[in-house]
Design a protein around this motif. Structure first.
Motif, short mmCIF file in Angstrom:
data_model
loop_
_atom_site.label_atom_id
_atom_site.label_comp_id
_atom_site.label_asym_id
_atom_site.label_seq_id
_atom_site.Cartn_x
_atom_site.Cartn_y
_atom_site.Cartn_z
N GLU A 1 0.82 -1.21 0.00
CA GLU A 1 0.00 0.00 0.00
C GLU A 1 0.86 1.27 0.00
O GLU A 1 0.65 2.16 -0.84
N CYS A 2 1.78 1.39 0.94
CA CYS A 2 2.58 2.63 1.02
C CYS A 2 3.41 2.84 -0.24
O CYS A 2 3.45 3.96 -0.79
N ARG A 3 4.07 1.81 -0.71
CA ARG A 3 4.92 1.97 -1.89
C ARG A 3 4.10 2.25 -3.14
O ARG A 3 4.51 3.04 -4.00
N SER A 4 2.95 1.62 -3.26
CA SER A 4 2.09 1.89 -4.42
C SER A 4 1.61 3.33 -4.41
O SER A 4 1.60 4.01 -5.45
N LEU A 5 1.22 3.82 -3.23
CA LEU A 5 0.76 5.21 -3.13
C LEU A 5 1.90 6.18 -3.43
O LEU A 5 1.68 7.22 -4.08
N LYS A 6 3.11 5.87 -2.96
CA LYS A 6 4.25 6.72 -3.27
C LYS A 6 4.50 6.76 -4.79
O LYS A 6 4.71 7.83 -5.37
N ASP A 7 4.44 5.59 -5.41
CA ASP A 7 4.65 5.52 -6.86
C ASP A 7 3.56 6.26 -7.63
O ASP A 7 3.79 6.73 -8.75
N ALA A 8 2.37 6.38 -7.01
CA ALA A 8 1.27 7.09 -7.66
C ALA A 8 1.35 8.60 -7.46
O ALA A 8 0.52 9.34 -7.99
N GLY A 9 2.34 9.07 -6.69
CA GLY A 9 2.55 10.50 -6.55
C GLY A 9 2.19 11.10 -5.22
O GLY A 9 2.28 12.32 -5.04
N TYR A 10 1.78 10.29 -4.25
CA TYR A 10 1.44 10.81 -2.93
C TYR A 10 2.70 11.01 -2.07
O TYR A 10 3.72 10.33 -2.27
N ASP A 11 2.62 11.91 -1.12
CA ASP A 11 3.63 12.09 -0.09
C ASP A 11 3.23 11.16 1.06
O ASP A 11 2.31 11.46 1.82
N ARG B 1 12.45 5.19 3.38
CA ARG B 1 12.78 4.01 2.58
C ARG B 1 11.83 3.92 1.40
O ARG B 1 10.61 4.02 1.58
N PHE B 2 12.38 3.77 0.22
CA PHE B 2 11.59 3.75 -1.02
C PHE B 2 10.70 4.98 -1.12
O PHE B 2 9.60 4.93 -1.67
N GLY B 3 11.17 6.09 -0.54
CA GLY B 3 10.41 7.33 -0.61
C GLY B 3 9.32 7.46 0.43
O GLY B 3 8.65 8.49 0.51
N VAL B 4 9.12 6.43 1.27
CA VAL B 4 8.12 6.47 2.34
C VAL B 4 8.80 6.95 3.62
O VAL B 4 9.83 6.39 4.03
N LYS B 5 8.24 7.97 4.25
CA LYS B 5 8.81 8.54 5.48
C LYS B 5 8.24 7.79 6.68
O LYS B 5 7.04 7.83 6.94
#
Length: 378
Positions: free
Chosen positions: A29-39, A53-57
């Protein structure tokens, strides 16, 4: 994929129980949302500190000292940290955070409750709770979860069975399938693999640990004296006690918890998967993630003969089904799979193709995106 209109829309996931790298919460969920453009932000309580990690804070509120401390103090700490981050949407994953969810809703926040398990049925299976209390607590938990679900902005469930029990207009189905893009190619020849049988998941009596050992020992005593087994996952106290009293033999590999890459490495070196939990109310309606992982790894496997398990694997012709406590039958199933390599390898290939066609996270994440878009543009 539908990206948010505002590429900096801040969203937050909350857990006081799960590992920070939990497969569903973090890797899916977190990585998919990050890849979709969410912070994307994630609040955890594990004492491992803050990181990105992987852009997730990831924000850590510290490891609880006990179960009581986790429920009474760390849930409050998770709530406070979440309010401090102040996202546009809050998404929590644990029943013990329900009251935090209610407080957020009372403050006018947009909140999702992600319902991973059937809590009332879980409680009925807790051996440390006296039987009469289990039934009372189960009824209360069912009432509480139902009531809370009506107050949330939306709910997410992991199975169709669970989805039917919650308000339909507020509930989305996001099933726990593997990411096709992260499934490694299995290159080791079947006959050269290190482990004959592998189980991945929580290691305890109700999930068939002792039944697996007994069945394997029956196989080793007859046609396959060199059979090797890997049992991967967190061990409860009864299993730890057993291992302390019965030192591991060279045929049994039990490293405890292994990271995601390590699990795939072991599966790629395995001939047969196994998952034979006991018949409990929770399991006969559950949706076991490891079955999908065995399928993606191209493994044939042995399963408990529950109707919901058959519905997943029988159409793919990739599994044998047994009463989970029929150790003689399970042993014969292992012998059968090991004694006919060509047919067994084909079973694994059948399962892999079927999983790629029907059970991918890449399809399920769209349900998550659609829900977020609806809530954030309402």
């Amino acid at each position: 994929m539908h990206a948010p209109k505002d590429q900096k829309t801040k969203v937050l996931h909350m857990t006081s129980v799960h590992n920070r790298y939990d497969v569903r919460i973090f890797h899916k969920e977190c990585r998919s949302l990050k890849d979709a453009g969410y912070d994307v932000h994630l609040v955890v309580a594990d004492g491992l500190g803050d990181e990105e990690r992987f852009g997730v804070k990831i924000h850590d509120v510290g490891k609880p000292e006990s179960l009581k401390d986790r429920i009474l103090r760390k849930t409050c700490a998770v709530y406070k940290k979440a309010r401090e981050i102040n996202p546009s949407l809050y998404h929590y994953h644990d029943p013990e955070l329900m009251f935090a969810g209610i407080r957020l809703r009372l403050s006018g926040k947009t909140v999702i409750y992600d319902i991973h398990e059937d809590l009332p049925k879980q409680i009925k299976n807790k051996s440390y709770i006296p039987v009469p209390m289990r039934w009372l607590l189960s009824i209360f938990a069912g009432f509480l979860v139902q009531s809370v679900s009506h107050t949330m902005s939306a709910n997410i469930t992991v199975t169709e069975y669970l989805m039917k029990r919650f308000p339909q207009k507020k509930t989305a189905l996001v099933m726990n399938y593997p990411r096709k893009s992260e499934t490694p190619e299995i290159k080791t020849e079947w006959t050269s693999r290190n482990f004959d049988v592998t189980y991945v998941g929580g290691v305890n009596e109700s999930r068939g640990f002792f039944n697996i050992l007994n069945a394997v020992q029956k196989v080793r005593a007859t046609r396959h004296p060199h059979l090797r087994v890997a049992i991967i996952g967190p061990q409860d106290k009864a299993v730890e006690t057993y291992l302390a009293e019965n030192p591991q033999s060279d045929w049994l590999y039990m490293p405890g918890c292994v990271d995601r890459d390590g699990v795939w490495d072991i599966l790629s070196n395995t001939k047969i998967g196994i998952h034979i939990p006991h018949r409990t109310p929770q399991r006969v309606t559950g949706n076991p993630t490891k079955v999908y992982e065995y399928m993606f790894a191209g493994l044939p496997f042995i399963l408990s003969d529950f109707e919901n398990y058959k519905a997943i694997a029988a159409p793919a012709s990739c599994a044998l089904f047994f009463d989970p406590e029929d150790e003689n039958g399970i042993a014969e199933g292992i012998r059968k799979l090991l004694s006919r390599p060509e047919k067994t390898i084909q079973m694994g290939l059948n399962g892999k193709q079927y999983a790629h066609d029907h059970f991918t996270w890449e399809e399920q994440e769209q349900n998550l995106f659609d829900l977020y878009n609806r809530l954030l543009t309402a």
